[in-house]
Design a protein around this motif. Structure first.
Motif, PDB file in Angstrom:
ATOM      1  N   ASN A   4       0.863  -1.163   0.000  1.00 13.30           N
ATOM      2  CA  ASN A   4       0.000   0.000   0.000  1.00 13.30           C
ATOM      3  C   ASN A   4       0.906   1.221   0.000  1.00 13.30           C
ATOM      4  OD1 ASN A   4      -2.476   1.476   0.427  1.00 13.30           O
ATOM      5  ND2 ASN A   4      -1.736   1.841   2.490  1.00 13.30           N
ATOM      6  N   GLU A   5       0.927   1.926  -1.125  1.00 17.61           N
ATOM      7  CA  GLU A   5       1.788   3.101  -1.236  1.00 17.61           C
ATOM      8  C   GLU A   5       1.218   4.225  -0.392  1.00 17.61           C
ATOM      9  OE1 GLU A   5       4.112   5.368  -4.759  1.00 17.61           O
ATOM     10  OE2 GLU A   5       2.085   4.766  -5.173  1.00 17.61           O
ATOM     11  N   SER A  15       7.107   6.692   0.685  1.00 17.27           N
ATOM     12  CA  SER A  15       7.213   5.540   1.560  1.00 17.27           C
ATOM     13  C   SER A  15       6.100   4.565   1.210  1.00 17.27           C
ATOM     14  CB  SER A  15       7.129   5.948   3.031  1.00 17.27           C
ATOM     15  OG  SER A  15       5.849   6.422   3.353  1.00 17.27           O
ATOM     16  N   ALA A  16       6.239   3.360   1.734  1.00  9.49           N
ATOM     17  CA  ALA A  16       5.245   2.335   1.434  1.00  9.49           C
ATOM     18  C   ALA A  16       5.123   1.383   2.607  1.00  9.49           C
ATOM     19  CB  ALA A  16       5.649   1.565   0.189  1.00  9.49           C
ATOM     20  N   ASN A  17       3.939   0.845   2.778  1.00 10.20           N
ATOM     21  CA  ASN A  17       3.721  -0.259   3.693  1.00 10.20           C
ATOM     22  C   ASN A  17       3.673  -1.515   2.841  1.00 10.20           C
ATOM     23  OD1 ASN A  17       3.490   1.328   5.993  1.00 10.20           O
ATOM     24  ND2 ASN A  17       1.311   1.648   5.667  1.00 10.20           N
ATOM     25  N   ILE A  18       4.587  -2.430   3.082  1.00  8.66           N
ATOM     26  CA  ILE A  18       4.637  -3.666   2.319  1.00  8.66           C
ATOM     27  C   ILE A  18       3.976  -4.755   3.146  1.00  8.66           C
ATOM     28  CG2 ILE A  18       6.134  -5.375   1.244  1.00  8.66           C
ATOM     29  CD1 ILE A  18       8.164  -3.125   0.778  1.00  8.66           C
ATOM     30  N   ASP A  54       2.000  -7.583  10.154  1.00  5.83           N
ATOM     31  CA  ASP A  54       1.343  -7.611   8.853  1.00  5.83           C
ATOM     32  C   ASP A  54       1.935  -6.655   7.819  1.00  5.83           C
ATOM     33  OD1 ASP A  54       0.374  -5.403  10.282  1.00  5.83           O
ATOM     34  OD2 ASP A  54      -1.585  -5.463   9.299  1.00  5.83           O
ATOM     35  N   ILE A  55       2.739  -5.704   8.243  1.00  3.92           N
ATOM     36  CA  ILE A  55       3.360  -4.781   7.294  1.00  3.92           C
ATOM     37  C   ILE A  55       4.812  -4.517   7.657  1.00  3.92           C
ATOM     38  CG2 ILE A  55       1.235  -3.542   6.687  1.00  3.92           C
ATOM     39  CD1 ILE A  55       2.352  -1.217   8.476  1.00  3.92           C
ATOM     40  N   VAL A  56       5.548  -4.102   6.639  1.00  6.01           N
ATOM     41  CA  VAL A  56       6.896  -3.579   6.821  1.00  6.01           C
ATOM     42  C   VAL A  56       6.871  -2.196   6.202  1.00  6.01           C
ATOM     43  CG1 VAL A  56       9.328  -3.821   6.207  1.00  6.01           C
ATOM     44  CG2 VAL A  56       7.955  -5.861   6.685  1.00  6.01           C
ATOM     45  N   GLU A  57       7.166  -1.168   6.992  1.00  9.24           N
ATOM     46  CA  GLU A  57       7.193   0.189   6.459  1.00  9.24           C
ATOM     47  C   GLU A  57       8.576   0.459   5.879  1.00  9.24           C
ATOM     48  OE1 GLU A  57       6.375   4.828   7.644  1.00  9.24           O
ATOM     49  OE2 GLU A  57       5.849   3.260   9.058  1.00  9.24           O
ATOM     50  N   VAL A  58       8.571   0.967   4.653  1.00 11.56           N
ATOM     51  CA  VAL A  58       9.822   1.252   3.947  1.00 11.56           C
ATOM     52  C   VAL A  58       9.809   2.709   3.511  1.00 11.56           C
ATOM     53  CG1 VAL A  58      11.223   0.668   1.939  1.00 11.56           C
ATOM     54  CG2 VAL A  58       9.989  -1.123   3.141  1.00 11.56           C
TER      55      VAL A  58
END
Length: 130
Positions: A4-5, A15-18, A54-58
């Motif tokens: 989710n961008e 940034s993005a949540n992967i 559930d997510i990795v923030e990048v």
């Protein structure tokens, strides 16, 4: 690679949540046969929401290193979002862009209930069910 961008920095997608295999989105795609790419160590940010399974923030500076999948599934996104993502210089060298494999899963795909999960599956079938 599915994510989710997040529009930060003037909509640049800085940034993005992967989504991870623990996310509903990751589980759904794995159930229909997709393999999720792993986010390489050292690319995750600190995260505004704390550590989550559930997510990795990048952050933008690590986005090209983190988006390693042959395809990218953009959640909470439409075709306009996918076109904007494809023009983002932060990801221009990633495998998904080289493969022309960026897919919008719909604006309704952020929280997966029965209705939105069915819509995601319909979109996946439209793209890959041939």
């Amino acid at each position: 690679m599915i994510f989710n961008e997040k529009a930060k920095g003037g909509g640049s997608g800085a940034s993005a949540n992967i989504w991870t295999p623990e996310s509903a989105q990751g589980k759904l795609l794995q159930e229909v046969g997709f393999e999720l790419a792993e986010v390489p160590e050292g690319t995750a940010g600190q995260g505004e929401m704390g550590k989550r399974a559930d997510i990795v923030e990048v952050t933008g500076e690590n986005l090209s290193k983190a988006v390693t999948g042959e395809s990218v599934f953009l959640f909470n996104a439409n075709e306009k979002t996918a076109a904007s993502y494809a023009k983002n210089s932060l990801v221009e060298s990633t495998p998904a862009l080289k493969n022309d494999a960026v897919y919008a899963m719909g604006i309704d795909s952020f929280r997966l209930d029965y209705y939105s999960a069915t819509n995601v599956l319909d979109r996946v079938e439209d793209e890959f069910g041939k």
